[in-house]
Design a protein around this motif. Structure first.
Motif, PDB file in Angstrom:
ATOM      1  N   LEU A  98      15.593  64.955  33.342  1.00 26.84           N
ATOM      2  CA  LEU A  98      16.261  64.420  34.528  1.00 26.84           C
ATOM      3  C   LEU A  98      16.198  65.430  35.661  1.00 26.84           C
ATOM      4  O   LEU A  98      16.374  66.627  35.442  1.00 26.84           O
ATOM      5  CB  LEU A  98      17.738  64.158  34.236  1.00 26.84           C
ATOM      6  N   SER A  99      16.002  64.926  36.857  1.00 28.24           N
ATOM      7  CA  SER A  99      16.018  65.797  38.027  1.00 28.24           C
ATOM      8  C   SER A  99      17.454  66.234  38.320  1.00 28.24           C
ATOM      9  O   SER A  99      18.406  65.524  37.997  1.00 28.24           O
ATOM     10  CB  SER A  99      15.459  65.017  39.217  1.00 28.24           C
ATOM     11  N   GLY A 100      17.596  67.384  38.942  1.00 31.15           N
ATOM     12  CA  GLY A 100      18.921  67.838  39.357  1.00 31.15           C
ATOM     13  C   GLY A 100      19.400  67.131  40.617  1.00 31.15           C
ATOM     14  O   GLY A 100      20.504  67.394  41.099  1.00 31.15           O
ATOM     15  N   PHE A 101      18.585  66.250  41.141  1.00 30.49           N
ATOM     16  CA  PHE A 101      18.902  65.550  42.392  1.00 30.49           C
ATOM     17  C   PHE A 101      18.610  64.062  42.209  1.00 30.49           C
ATOM     18  O   PHE A 101      17.852  63.687  41.314  1.00 30.49           O
ATOM     19  CB  PHE A 101      18.032  66.108  43.531  1.00 30.49           C
ATOM     20  N   PRO A 102      19.189  63.209  43.060  1.00 28.55           N
ATOM     21  CA  PRO A 102      18.844  61.790  42.961  1.00 28.55           C
ATOM     22  C   PRO A 102      17.346  61.585  43.199  1.00 28.55           C
ATOM     23  O   PRO A 102      16.747  62.272  44.022  1.00 28.55           O
ATOM     24  CB  PRO A 102      19.646  61.158  44.108  1.00 28.55           C
ATOM     25  N   LYS A 103      16.784  60.654  42.454  1.00 31.43           N
ATOM     26  CA  LYS A 103      15.344  60.449  42.534  1.00 31.43           C
ATOM     27  C   LYS A 103      15.057  58.980  42.282  1.00 31.43           C
ATOM     28  O   LYS A 103      15.369  58.463  41.203  1.00 31.43           O
ATOM     29  CB  LYS A 103      14.699  61.309  41.441  1.00 31.43           C
ATOM     30  N   ARG A 104      14.481  58.313  43.229  1.00 28.37           N
ATOM     31  CA  ARG A 104      14.235  56.879  43.095  1.00 28.37           C
ATOM     32  C   ARG A 104      13.367  56.545  41.892  1.00 28.37           C
ATOM     33  O   ARG A 104      13.555  55.520  41.239  1.00 28.37           O
ATOM     34  CB  ARG A 104      13.553  56.360  44.366  1.00 28.37           C
ATOM     35  N   GLU A 105      12.414  57.445  41.586  1.00 25.91           N
ATOM     36  CA  GLU A 105      11.524  57.205  40.455  1.00 25.91           C
ATOM     37  C   GLU A 105      12.311  57.222  39.147  1.00 25.91           C
ATOM     38  O   GLU A 105      11.861  56.706  38.122  1.00 25.91           O
ATOM     39  CB  GLU A 105      10.435  58.292  40.367  1.00 25.91           C
ATOM     40  N   GLU A 106      13.493  57.835  39.153  1.00 21.90           N
ATOM     41  CA  GLU A 106      14.259  58.030  37.925  1.00 21.90           C
ATOM     42  C   GLU A 106      15.201  56.864  37.637  1.00 21.90           C
ATOM     43  O   GLU A 106      15.461  56.536  36.486  1.00 21.90           O
ATOM     44  CB  GLU A 106      15.060  59.329  38.087  1.00 21.90           C
ATOM     45  N   SER A 107      15.749  56.262  38.684  1.00 22.83           N
ATOM     46  CA  SER A 107      16.765  55.233  38.462  1.00 22.83           C
ATOM     47  C   SER A 107      16.908  54.326  39.679  1.00 22.83           C
ATOM     48  O   SER A 107      16.805  54.785  40.822  1.00 22.83           O
ATOM     49  CB  SER A 107      18.113  55.910  38.187  1.00 22.83           C
ATOM     50  N   GLN A 108      17.198  53.058  39.400  1.00 21.40           N
ATOM     51  CA  GLN A 108      17.428  52.122  40.512  1.00 21.40           C
ATOM     52  C   GLN A 108      18.737  52.430  41.243  1.00 21.40           C
ATOM     53  O   GLN A 108      18.987  51.930  42.327  1.00 21.40           O
ATOM     54  CB  GLN A 108      17.449  50.690  39.986  1.00 21.40           C
ATOM     55  N   TYR A 109      19.585  53.261  40.617  1.00 17.21           N
ATOM     56  CA  TYR A 109      20.851  53.625  41.267  1.00 17.21           C
ATOM     57  C   TYR A 109      20.682  54.782  42.257  1.00 17.21           C
ATOM     58  O   TYR A 109      21.583  55.088  43.010  1.00 17.21           O
ATOM     59  CB  TYR A 109      21.892  54.023  40.215  1.00 17.21           C
ATOM     60  N   ASP A 110      19.532  55.452  42.169  1.00 18.61           N
ATOM     61  CA  ASP A 110      19.272  56.550  43.108  1.00 18.61           C
ATOM     62  C   ASP A 110      18.552  55.933  44.301  1.00 18.61           C
ATOM     63  O   ASP A 110      17.395  55.528  44.212  1.00 18.61           O
ATOM     64  CB  ASP A 110      18.414  57.638  42.458  1.00 18.61           C
ATOM     65  N   THR A 111      19.261  55.860  45.408  1.00 19.19           N
ATOM     66  CA  THR A 111      18.753  55.080  46.532  1.00 19.19           C
ATOM     67  C   THR A 111      17.810  55.865  47.421  1.00 19.19           C
ATOM     68  O   THR A 111      17.026  55.288  48.159  1.00 19.19           O
ATOM     69  CB  THR A 111      19.929  54.617  47.400  1.00 19.19           C
ATOM     70  N   PHE A 112      17.897  57.208  47.344  1.00 24.96           N
ATOM     71  CA  PHE A 112      17.119  57.999  48.292  1.00 24.96           C
ATOM     72  C   PHE A 112      16.887  59.389  47.717  1.00 24.96           C
ATOM     73  O   PHE A 112      17.831  60.031  47.259  1.00 24.96           O
ATOM     74  CB  PHE A 112      17.889  58.107  49.618  1.00 24.96           C
ATOM     75  N   ASN A 113      15.627  59.852  47.750  1.00 21.98           N
ATOM     76  CA  ASN A 113      15.334  61.185  47.211  1.00 21.98           C
ATOM     77  C   ASN A 113      15.844  62.248  48.174  1.00 21.98           C
ATOM     78  O   ASN A 113      15.700  62.114  49.392  1.00 21.98           O
ATOM     79  CB  ASN A 113      13.832  61.362  47.012  1.00 21.98           C
ATOM     80  N   VAL A 114      16.379  63.301  47.582  1.00 25.39           N
ATOM     81  CA  VAL A 114      17.055  64.275  48.428  1.00 25.39           C
ATOM     82  C   VAL A 114      17.090  65.633  47.739  1.00 25.39           C
ATOM     83  O   VAL A 114      16.801  65.745  46.558  1.00 25.39           O
ATOM     84  CB  VAL A 114      18.466  63.712  48.765  1.00 25.39           C
ATOM     85  N   GLY A 115      17.440  66.639  48.495  1.00 20.73           N
ATOM     86  CA  GLY A 115      17.469  68.033  48.034  1.00 20.73           C
ATOM     87  C   GLY A 115      17.790  68.893  49.249  1.00 20.73           C
ATOM     88  O   GLY A 115      18.562  69.831  49.185  1.00 20.73           O
ATOM     89  N   HIS A 116      17.199  68.523  50.366  1.00 23.93           N
ATOM     90  CA  HIS A 116      17.570  69.146  51.646  1.00 23.93           C
ATOM     91  C   HIS A 116      18.793  68.388  52.185  1.00 23.93           C
ATOM     92  O   HIS A 116      18.954  67.199  51.936  1.00 23.93           O
ATOM     93  CB  HIS A 116      16.416  69.057  52.642  1.00 23.93           C
ATOM     94  N   SER A 117      19.597  69.102  52.954  1.00 20.90           N
ATOM     95  CA  SER A 117      20.886  68.517  53.328  1.00 20.90           C
ATOM     96  C   SER A 117      20.810  67.651  54.578  1.00 20.90           C
ATOM     97  O   SER A 117      19.832  67.666  55.322  1.00 20.90           O
ATOM     98  CB  SER A 117      21.896  69.631  53.577  1.00 20.90           C
ATOM     99  N   SER A 118      21.897  66.913  54.767  1.00 20.47           N
ATOM    100  CA  SER A 118      22.223  66.263  56.044  1.00 20.47           C
ATOM    101  C   SER A 118      21.352  65.056  56.390  1.00 20.47           C
ATOM    102  O   SER A 118      21.220  64.692  57.558  1.00 20.47           O
ATOM    103  CB  SER A 118      22.177  67.295  57.187  1.00 20.47           C
TER     104      SER A 118
END
Ligand SMILES: Cc1ncc(C[n+]2csc(CCOP(=O)(O)OP(=O)(O)O)c2C)c(N)n1
Length: 626
Positions: A98-118
């Protein structure tokens, strides 16, 4: 008794629980997070702080139909656990896990890939607008921390959202911390709201008090209504959000699930942009993290009983060597000032901050401002050192180009975490800086082979009257001795570490020591391999490249950067410009984003370790014979 958590395979199972059961569920989630992250490392403090908020959001909203957009994404562990990834959670941040961040490829509940802020408010507003265009009734909720709200981009999004007035909920997760305590005027304003009463309650109380004054009460109350803006700004300094077109609600206690649930239920069907201000504690529920949330912001594996980190190889980190060297330089040069964008400890500037508080600036998560602020200081004769992770400097490309380099201002860019970063994965890899900085005129660009060379490079920059960038890797140094006195390095000159006549390996930065190891392996196999520490990406030592091109059968370049536009490309250009013909093999990152894993695993996967370099050298010689 069976754990509540064991029954939760998705948010629909969560919604079957009663509100009374939710605090126990929160405890079980905390336990799982602490236990897992003590083994895998990760962003524990932020995630522990939003366990109740995450439960309440999934309890009230209907994801994935409703869209929850996490800012930075480092706080999304409870979200992962509640959205079908409880079992897989043990693989957090590991290769293939699992990624430490939300990842669309990982789950339909992760709406947007992110890691950088704001980014959350912009992305959520885009989603809210798409719902309007498609006629879809999904609710969209952005969850952003008070630290991430210090970035200009968040304000650009608030400004736009308040203008177009789409249905958008912004949850401000306010723990008064960025990685270190949050900074800036906005942060003080939020704290004043927290320490004062809730504005809404306050307004109602004043209103009913005025109305009770016989004779004049009603007219004064009318006047007060008309001048509500005045009231807000006098009594509640945080009313900035209302001025931007949001309805402000809060502050709400973020560890009281019942209150969160009530508030979210109330605002769920409200129209237009809403800002819900939630107060949380970073590290909540794990004492060492509550006591030192800065250390526990992002950690490696640790002993869960004591909170102490797992042992390392003992060498100081590049970050520390930089921080110590800068303090020594600044002691002799009063023009040296240091700037960080919300990463004082991450970039090694804590000592500088303590010793030279008057010359230290944490500008908040505002990389663009950091660079132009540095340019202003440099324009007036100061020597600013902006310490920013390579990946976050991506935000400031135009500021580096237009505000610093075009005016040839002597700003020093210290690019920490350049190259492969490991477990944080694609959003955090510093694999683009050579490609995006190399084309900028006036910039001198270096990469040290080890921590000792880093301090010499830093000292050298202050001899130059132009912008300089130094990139160096994440983690501990090679373990070499640190010279007591700084040495000035000849600008634009590579260092020949080993001579050889079959192949010359031009290695940059973190790849120099593996290249030396590879050359030793090769020599025992009868291959004579030169190793050159390139030191400078710009100006590149074209003479050294051409001199080797004339005497060896092949040149190999090695770098922890994209191959496209990277150091190897610079070597090819130098050969072409000088009319030298050579067989060249470039080792680096091909045209793709690099996944998570340990630094060791990823370096091996891309042939950047000693074995990979040796194999590449053997390969190019074998091809030549074929
Ligand atoms: C553009 C950018 N700069 C820096 C960082 C490093 N960083 C990660 S989290 C963080 C602090 C975020 O603070 P806040 O939004 O308040 O969230 P909290 O960790 O307090 O929950 C920083 C500076 C980043 N992720 N992105």
């Amino acid at each position: 008794m069976e754990k509540l958590l064991n029954k939760i395979n998705g948010p629909e199972d969560l919604r079957k629980l009663s509100i009374k059961e939710l605090p126990l569920l929160a405890e079980e989630i905390r336990e799982l997070i602490i236990d897992t992250v003590s083994k895998t490392g990760g962003h524990i403090a932020a995630s522990l702080g939003v366990v109740e908020l995450t439960i309440a959001l999934h309890y009230i909203f209907n994801a994935p139909h409703d869209k929850i957009v996490w800012d930075v994404g480092h706080q999304a562990y409870a979200h992962k656990i509640l959205t079908g990834r409880r079992e897989a959670f043990s693989t957090l941040r590991q290769m293939g896990g699992l990624s430490g961040f939300p990842k669309r490829e990982e789950s339909q509940y992760d709406t947007f890939n992110v890691g950088h802020s704001s980014t959350s408010i912009s992305a959520a507003l885009g989603m809210a607008e798409s719902c309007r265009l498609k006629g879809q009734d999904s609710k969209v909720i952005a969850v952003i921390g008070d630290g991430s709200l210090t970035a200009g981009m968040a304000f650009e999004a608030l400004n736009h959202a308040g203008h177009i007035k789409r249905n958008l909920i912004v949850v401000l997760n306010d723990n008064e911390m960025s990685i270190s305590p949050n900074v800036g005027a906005l942060s003080s304003s939020l704290s004043r709201i927290i320490s004062g009463q809730s504005y809404n309650k306050f307004r109602d109380e004043i209103k009913s008090m005025l109305e009770k004054i016989p004779g004049i009460g009603e007219s004064v109350s009318r006047l007060a209504r008309q001048s509500e803006g005045f009231f807000k700004s006098v009594f509640v300094p945080g009313m900035l959000f209302e001025e931007l077109g949001f309805v402000y609600i809060g502050p709400v206690l973020g560890h009281r699930i019942d209150m969160l649930v009530d508030n979210l239920r109330n605002i769920k069907n409200m129209k237009g942009p809403i800002l819900l201000h939630v107060i949380t504690k970073k590290g909540k529920g794990y004492k060492p993290a509550e006591e030192d949330p800065t250390y526990f912001h992002g950690v490696g594996a640790f002993d869960r009983e004591t909170g102490k980190p797992a042992p390392s190889n003992g060498a100081p980190s590049y970050t520390k060597v930089f921080g110590d060297a800068l303090v020594r330089i600044a002691a002799d040069n009063s023009k040296v000032v240091a700037i960080t964008a919300g990463m004082t400890s991450g970039t090694g500037l804590e000592k500088f901050q303590q010793q030279f508080p008057d010359r230290f600036y944490d500008v908040g998560i505002a990389e663009q401002h950091a660079i132009t602020f540095a340019a202003g200081l440099a324009a007036e004769g100061f020597r600013p050192v902006a310490a920013i992770y390579s990946t976050f400097l991506q935000r400031s490309f135009d500021q580096v180009l237009h505000d610093v380099c075009m005016q040839n201002l002597p700003v020093v860019f210290m690019l920490d975490r350049a190259g492969i970063v490991g477990e944080d994965g694609p959003t955090h890899n510093g694999l683009f800086d050579i490609s995006f900085l190399r084309s900028i005129p006036n910039l001198v660009f270096m990469a040290p082979a080890d921590e000792n060379e880093l301090q010499h490079m830093l000292a050298t920059t202050f001899e130059l009257k132009q912008p300089v960038a130094i990139r160096y890797p994440r983690g501990t140094g090679v373990g070499v001795l640190l010279d007591r006195d700084f040495r000035l390095l000849p600008v634009g000159k590579a260092e020949i570490l080993m001579d050889g006549h079959d192949v010359a390996v031009f290695a940059l930065g973190s790849t120099v020591h593996p290249a030396l190891e590879a050359a030793q392996q090769l020599s025992s196999q009868g291959i004579s391999c030169a190793v050159v520490n390139a030191r400078f990406v710009k100006p590149l030592d074209g003479e050294a490249v051409c001199a080797f091109a004339r005497k060896v059968r092949a040149i190999v370049t090695v770098e922890e950067n994209m191959l496209q536009g990277g150091f190897g490309s610079a070597v090819l250009e130098a050969l072409q410009d000088a009319g030298c013909v050579a067989r060249v093999l470039r080792i680096g990152i091909p045209d793709r984003f690099v996944e998570q894993g340990t630094q060791k695993q990823i370096r091996a996967a891309y042939g950047l370790d000693a074995d990979g370099i040796a194999a590449a050298v053997r390969g190019i010689l074998a091809n030549e014979q074929g």
